[in-house]
Scaffold this active site. Sequence first.
Site, mmCIF file in Angstrom:
data_model
loop_
_atom_site.group_PDB
_atom_site.id
_atom_site.type_symbol
_atom_site.label_atom_id
_atom_site.label_comp_id
_atom_site.label_asym_id
_atom_site.label_seq_id
_atom_site.Cartn_x
_atom_site.Cartn_y
_atom_site.Cartn_z
ATOM 1 N N THR A 43 -5.769 0.558 9.027
ATOM 2 C CA THR A 43 -6.921 0.728 9.039
ATOM 3 C C THR A 43 -8.590 -0.974 8.879
ATOM 4 O O THR A 43 -9.122 -1.049 9.711
ATOM 5 C CB THR A 43 -8.082 1.933 9.446
ATOM 6 O OG1 THR A 43 -8.239 1.891 7.588
ATOM 7 C CG2 THR A 43 -7.335 2.352 8.902
ATOM 8 N N GLY A 44 -8.483 -1.567 7.456
ATOM 9 C CA GLY A 44 -9.382 -3.047 7.027
ATOM 10 C C GLY A 44 -8.619 -3.767 8.094
ATOM 11 O O GLY A 44 -9.523 -3.951 8.541
ATOM 12 N N ASN A 63 -12.080 6.367 10.133
ATOM 13 C CA ASN A 63 -12.817 6.454 8.391
ATOM 14 C C ASN A 63 -13.420 4.661 8.570
ATOM 15 O O ASN A 63 -13.501 3.489 9.746
ATOM 16 C CB ASN A 63 -11.267 5.834 7.828
ATOM 17 C CG ASN A 63 -10.741 4.372 8.076
ATOM 18 O OD1 ASN A 63 -10.705 4.044 9.059
ATOM 19 N ND2 ASN A 63 -9.770 4.580 6.785
ATOM 20 N N CYS A 80 -5.125 6.147 8.039
ATOM 21 C CA CYS A 80 -4.424 5.158 7.058
ATOM 22 C C CYS A 80 -4.000 4.775 7.570
ATOM 23 O O CYS A 80 -2.986 5.040 8.844
ATOM 24 C CB CYS A 80 -4.001 5.852 6.141
ATOM 25 S SG CYS A 80 -3.219 5.138 4.572
ATOM 26 N N GLY A 81 -3.423 3.411 8.082
ATOM 27 C CA GLY A 81 -2.904 2.669 8.906
ATOM 28 C C GLY A 81 -1.431 2.155 8.195
ATOM 29 O O GLY A 81 -0.215 2.387 8.877
ATOM 30 N N ASN A 82 -1.252 2.012 7.258
ATOM 31 C CA ASN A 82 -0.036 1.821 6.623
ATOM 32 C C ASN A 82 0.341 2.993 6.274
ATOM 33 O O ASN A 82 1.763 2.310 6.505
ATOM 34 C CB ASN A 82 -0.179 1.372 5.233
ATOM 35 C CG ASN A 82 -1.011 -0.316 5.569
ATOM 36 O OD1 ASN A 82 -0.664 -1.020 6.244
ATOM 37 N ND2 ASN A 82 -2.069 -1.207 4.682
ATOM 38 N N ASN A 142 -14.819 1.994 2.656
ATOM 39 C CA ASN A 142 -13.443 0.834 2.652
ATOM 40 C C ASN A 142 -14.602 -0.219 2.915
ATOM 41 O O ASN A 142 -15.531 -0.357 4.079
ATOM 42 C CB ASN A 142 -12.627 0.660 3.715
ATOM 43 C CG ASN A 142 -12.030 2.429 3.589
ATOM 44 O OD1 ASN A 142 -11.698 2.704 2.614
ATOM 45 N ND2 ASN A 142 -12.198 3.589 4.731
ATOM 46 N N ASN A 150 0.979 -1.340 -0.330
ATOM 47 C CA ASN A 150 0.346 0.138 -0.329
ATOM 48 C C ASN A 150 1.028 1.052 -0.132
ATOM 49 O O ASN A 150 2.155 1.586 0.513
ATOM 50 C CB ASN A 150 -1.021 -0.176 1.203
ATOM 51 C CG ASN A 150 -2.027 0.915 1.141
ATOM 52 O OD1 ASN A 150 -2.760 0.616 2.428
ATOM 53 N ND2 ASN A 150 -2.605 0.967 0.335
ATOM 54 N N HIS A 165 -15.964 1.436 7.629
ATOM 55 C CA HIS A 165 -15.063 -0.389 7.261
ATOM 56 C C HIS A 165 -15.954 -0.733 7.002
ATOM 57 O O HIS A 165 -17.309 -0.907 7.802
ATOM 58 C CB HIS A 165 -13.818 -0.512 7.861
ATOM 59 C CG HIS A 165 -13.134 0.051 7.842
ATOM 60 N ND1 HIS A 165 -11.997 -0.262 6.793
ATOM 61 C CD2 HIS A 165 -12.320 1.076 8.531
ATOM 62 C CE1 HIS A 165 -10.967 1.006 6.933
ATOM 63 N NE2 HIS A 165 -11.188 1.419 7.556
ATOM 64 N N ASN A 191 -6.376 9.891 -0.710
ATOM 65 C CA ASN A 191 -6.854 9.110 -1.367
ATOM 66 C C ASN A 191 -6.502 9.932 -2.785
ATOM 67 O O ASN A 191 -6.398 10.636 -3.809
ATOM 68 C CB ASN A 191 -8.220 8.563 -1.614
ATOM 69 C CG ASN A 191 -8.464 7.632 -0.494
ATOM 70 O OD1 ASN A 191 -7.888 6.847 0.375
ATOM 71 N ND2 ASN A 191 -9.542 8.401 0.146
ATOM 72 N N GLU A 201 -10.767 0.280 -1.214
ATOM 73 C CA GLU A 201 -10.637 0.441 -0.515
ATOM 74 C C GLU A 201 -12.076 2.351 -1.496
ATOM 75 O O GLU A 201 -11.632 2.200 -2.833
ATOM 76 C CB GLU A 201 -8.951 1.814 -0.625
ATOM 77 C CG GLU A 201 -8.789 0.464 0.606
ATOM 78 C CD GLU A 201 -6.930 1.403 1.163
ATOM 79 O OE1 GLU A 201 -6.984 2.331 0.831
ATOM 80 O OE2 GLU A 201 -6.283 0.451 1.552
ATOM 81 N N ARG A 202 -12.450 2.371 -0.130
ATOM 82 C CA ARG A 202 -12.915 4.032 -1.034
ATOM 83 C C ARG A 202 -11.429 4.923 -1.110
ATOM 84 O O ARG A 202 -10.977 5.002 -0.563
ATOM 85 C CB ARG A 202 -12.974 4.732 0.883
ATOM 86 C CG ARG A 202 -13.926 5.846 0.261
ATOM 87 C CD ARG A 202 -14.408 6.638 1.354
ATOM 88 N NE ARG A 202 -14.066 6.906 2.656
ATOM 89 C CZ ARG A 202 -13.463 7.472 3.755
ATOM 90 N NH1 ARG A 202 -14.677 7.942 4.182
ATOM 91 N NH2 ARG A 202 -12.923 8.134 4.791
HETATM 92 N N1 LIG Z 1 -9.159 4.752 1.361
HETATM 93 C C1 LIG Z 1 -9.143 5.038 3.251
HETATM 94 C C2 LIG Z 1 -7.612 5.907 3.692
HETATM 95 C C3 LIG Z 1 -6.712 4.661 3.862
HETATM 96 C C4 LIG Z 1 -6.478 3.454 4.428
HETATM 97 C C5 LIG Z 1 -5.719 2.342 4.339
HETATM 98 N N2 LIG Z 1 -4.528 2.310 3.093
HETATM 99 C C6 LIG Z 1 -4.763 1.680 5.300
HETATM 100 O O1 LIG Z 1 -3.821 1.740 5.221
HETATM 101 O O2 LIG Z 1 -5.856 2.276 6.308
HETATM 102 C C7 LIG Z 1 -9.966 5.237 3.788
HETATM 103 O O3 LIG Z 1 -10.477 5.838 2.212
HETATM 104 O O4 LIG Z 1 -10.734 5.111 4.046
#
Ligand SMILES: N[C@H](CCC[C@H](N)C(=O)O)C(=O)O
Length: 279
Positions: free
Chosen positions: A224-225, A162, A82-84, A195, A13, A164, A73, A213-214
Amino acid sequence: MIINFEKMEGLGNDFVIIDDRKGAISKDHDQEKNSFYAELAVKLCSRNFGIGADGIILLLESEKEDAGFRIFNSDGSEAQMCGNGMRCFAKYLFEKKIIDKKRFTVETLAGVVIPEVITNESGIVESIRVDMGIPAFEPDQSSFELSVNGQSFHLTAVSMGNPHAVIFVNNLMDTDVELHGRAIENHPKFPEKTNVEFIEMVNPSQMKMRVWERGAGETLACGTGACAALVAACINEKSERKAQIELKGGTLDIEWRASNNHIYKTGPARSVFTGNIEV
Ligand SMILES: N[C@H](CCC[C@H](N)C(=O)O)C(=O)O
């Protein structure tokens, strides 16, 4: 204008990290800051016409915390967290000596998170553990049925700041992640969009995940997912409070600590290259 950036990835990611403290890149634009960042994200994340990434991350000042963090994004939409990306951000701050401690606080739109870099005896960052804060869900109505594409999905809604939507499937390989992920992401049930995580349980402390992902489409990993997936698996009594999440890009260790209700995520981050680009 020339923008200096760091291209980084966490389990594939990938993100463009830019230091915009004191408005380094945004102050010379009369454009409203949010729309400036949104347009910049679309431009830089393009894998054909830009650097190529799932998102851009901005380093900003924070009045109360050690650093400020914003994430956009690849479609230009802003996410709360964003976790990663946070693991990449933490490694960047520590290795660039922007912060001279291994555990620090970061202000995000999802609240304060606390990354801790884990180094080897040579001081190299080997992994990053992030206190992701407290997950949010509706205790008695977090799970519900949703029909999309003529199919009914049983999903569990969990927020990590965010949104999920977590769906348990029998076989990930048979799941059309794009068809159903895109439909659920944009379903009216989710006013902020969402997401979408598809989970195949291996055992109560191990699960496989694919993610739509959203604002970015299917990515190789979503931090986060993965946190939301563990919470949903616990809510649905499928998992222990500590589990390994196997994503396309690699594995994350997630723990939902009973003592303080916080979620902890541990995993790697890597700098791919440093560069500058004229925009
Ligand atoms: N697309 C996600 C943001 C990035 C989250 C994802 N890359 C992670 O590692 O948490 C959103 O719009 O909530």
